[in-house]
Design an enzyme around this catalytic site. Structure first.
Site: not given
Ligand SMILES: *Cc1c(COP(=O)(O)O)cnc(C)c1O
Length: 410
Positions: A226, A268-269, A306, A310, A336
């Site tokens: 998050g 973290p992603g 995105r 979103y 289109c």
């Molecule tokens: C997508 C996801 C994340 C990463 O979320 P970010 O907002 O990109 O940091 C972490 N844990 C789980 C289980 C997820 O599904």
């Protein structure tokens, strides 16, 4: 990306040069930014055992995975495909946490066979594991029912969310655990994709600590992710230093209360990869209407969805004319259907042929691209130690039809 003497560079490579070499549209990633973000997060915590598992769904290219593994990251996988590519990238099975939602027992079994850590997000599956694999230590995903802020589509910790086992069902977990003599080695939560309010997040951690105290075999607590990054210049970012300090204090206190050193995990992603990425596309047409000036790009939401999906904001740069006078444009794609990258943005004057860059294109951009309108996906280039590496080839039309047998009805 940096502007020096009127030209944009990634590390010391001219962005226009990358456009010429690889053609457009194109995704470019700067490995130094990933390194910077990883170290910033790691350095924010002061605990004995910290593991950052990269949530690889954000950007799953094998070269990105290798880079993060070299930095010391573990990996969070939400599908068996992600588990497999992580193993191919050299992660050890125990460095991978498999955190799926609503997958088949067959898929769980495949992950078990590959030796990765299993994170279970419903009571039925937990019972299944208890019955068939009572000796396998597992992690449970808890839903603390906390809204840590963020967009409705990406917030997953609230009461109606499909994710995790409700915090109100902890006694059920305990019942299943004791019935089958299972080991719960980890507890996990992932409250959604934007920690806007550190205090709300810290409240959720209290709830998770409380739950964690129920499990005598615990070796790790995984607080998900998050961590927010800036998309707009005036966006609020998670204050990582403050968060890390407060979180570390809480965690260390908890460990001393229960008399055991646990491992602290995060997943973290977008924090790790979002800012590393740029999406570059060429301008096909400038279209003036009575109400708007459109920049029509040689790309669309098939490549960067995105904004449409979103309502997300991606900063816009004109790579070809950085010093030009700013004008207001709406940047649109060729799909289109309504296909807008950005509305009413000040951008240095755009001409046909100019290269436009979208910022924050590292996370959830290439991975969400598609072949909609029968168009091919762009290549990906990684800049690492001042060198450019092609890490995914441009898709070709033949790739699109390869899986279509074409029985030729008459
Ligand atoms: C997508 C996801 C994340 C990463 O979320 P970010 O907002 O990109 O940091 C972490 N844990 C789980 C289980 C997820 O599904």
């Amino acid at each position: 990306m940096e502007l020096r003497n009127g030209k944009y560079y990634v590390q010391d490579l001219l962005v226009e040069g990358l456009g010429t070499k690889y053609d457009l549209p194109l995704f470019v990633y700067d490995a130094d930014i990933i390194t910077r973000q990883y170290n910033m997060l790691k350095d924010a915590f002061s605990v004995k055992n910290l593991t950052l598992n990269y949530a690889c769904k954000a950007l799953t290219n094998i070269s990105i995975l290798r880079h993060l593994r070299n930095l010391g990251a573990g990996l969070d996988a939400v599908s068996i495909g992600e588990v497999k590519i992580a193993l191919q990238a050299g992660f050890l099975p125990r460095q991978i946490v498999f955190t799926p939602s609503s997958v088949s027992i067959k898929e769980y079994q495949e992950a078990v066979d590959l030796g990765v850590r299993i994170n279970i997000d419903n009571l039925e599956t937990l019972s299944y594991f208890g019955e068939h694999m009572p000796d396998l230590p597992v992690c449970v995903r808890i839903n603390p029912h906390i809204m840590a802020g963020g967009n409705k589509k990406i917030s997953v910790g609230h009461i109606d969310s499909k994710f995790g086992i409700s915090i109100h069902q902890i006694d059920k977990i305990t019942e299943i655990r004791t019935r089958y003599k299972m080991q719960i080695e980890g507890v996990h939560m992932h409250t959604g994709s934007d920690i806007l309010n550190v205090q709300v997040f810290l409240q959720a951690t209290d709830i998770l600590f409380h739950a964690a105290a129920e499990f005598p075999d615990l070796s790790y607590i995984d607080f998900g992710s998050g961590f927010k990054v800036k998309y707009k210049p005036d966006d609020v970012e998670t204050d990582i230093a403050i968060f890390g300090q407060e979180m570390s204090n809480k965690f260390n206190t908890f460990c001393s209360e229960i008399g055991r050193e646990l491992e602290l995990m995060f997943e973290p992603g977008k924090f790790l990869v979002s800012e590393s990425g740029y999406f570059l596309a060429k301008t096909n047409v400038i279209k003036r209407t009575p109400s708007n000036v459109f920049v029509g790009l040689d790309s669309g939401f098939n490549h960067l969805i995105r904004p449409m999906f979103y309502d997300s904001y991606h900063g816009v740069l004109n790579i070809s004319n950085p010093g030009g006078p700013e004008k207001i444009y709406s940047l649109v794609g060729y799909i289109c259907e309504t296909d807008t990258f950005a509305w009413n943005r000040p951008v240095p004057e755009v001409s046909v042929g100019d290269i436009i860059a979208f910022k924050n294109a590292g996370a959830y951009c290439y991975m969400m691209s598609s072949n909609y309108n029968t168009r091919c996906r762009p290549p990906e280039v990684l800049i690492h130690n001042g060198q450019d590496y092609l890490i995914r080839e441009r898709e070709q039309h033949e790739d699109l039809i390869r899986l279509q047998p074409d029985p030729q009805f008459t």
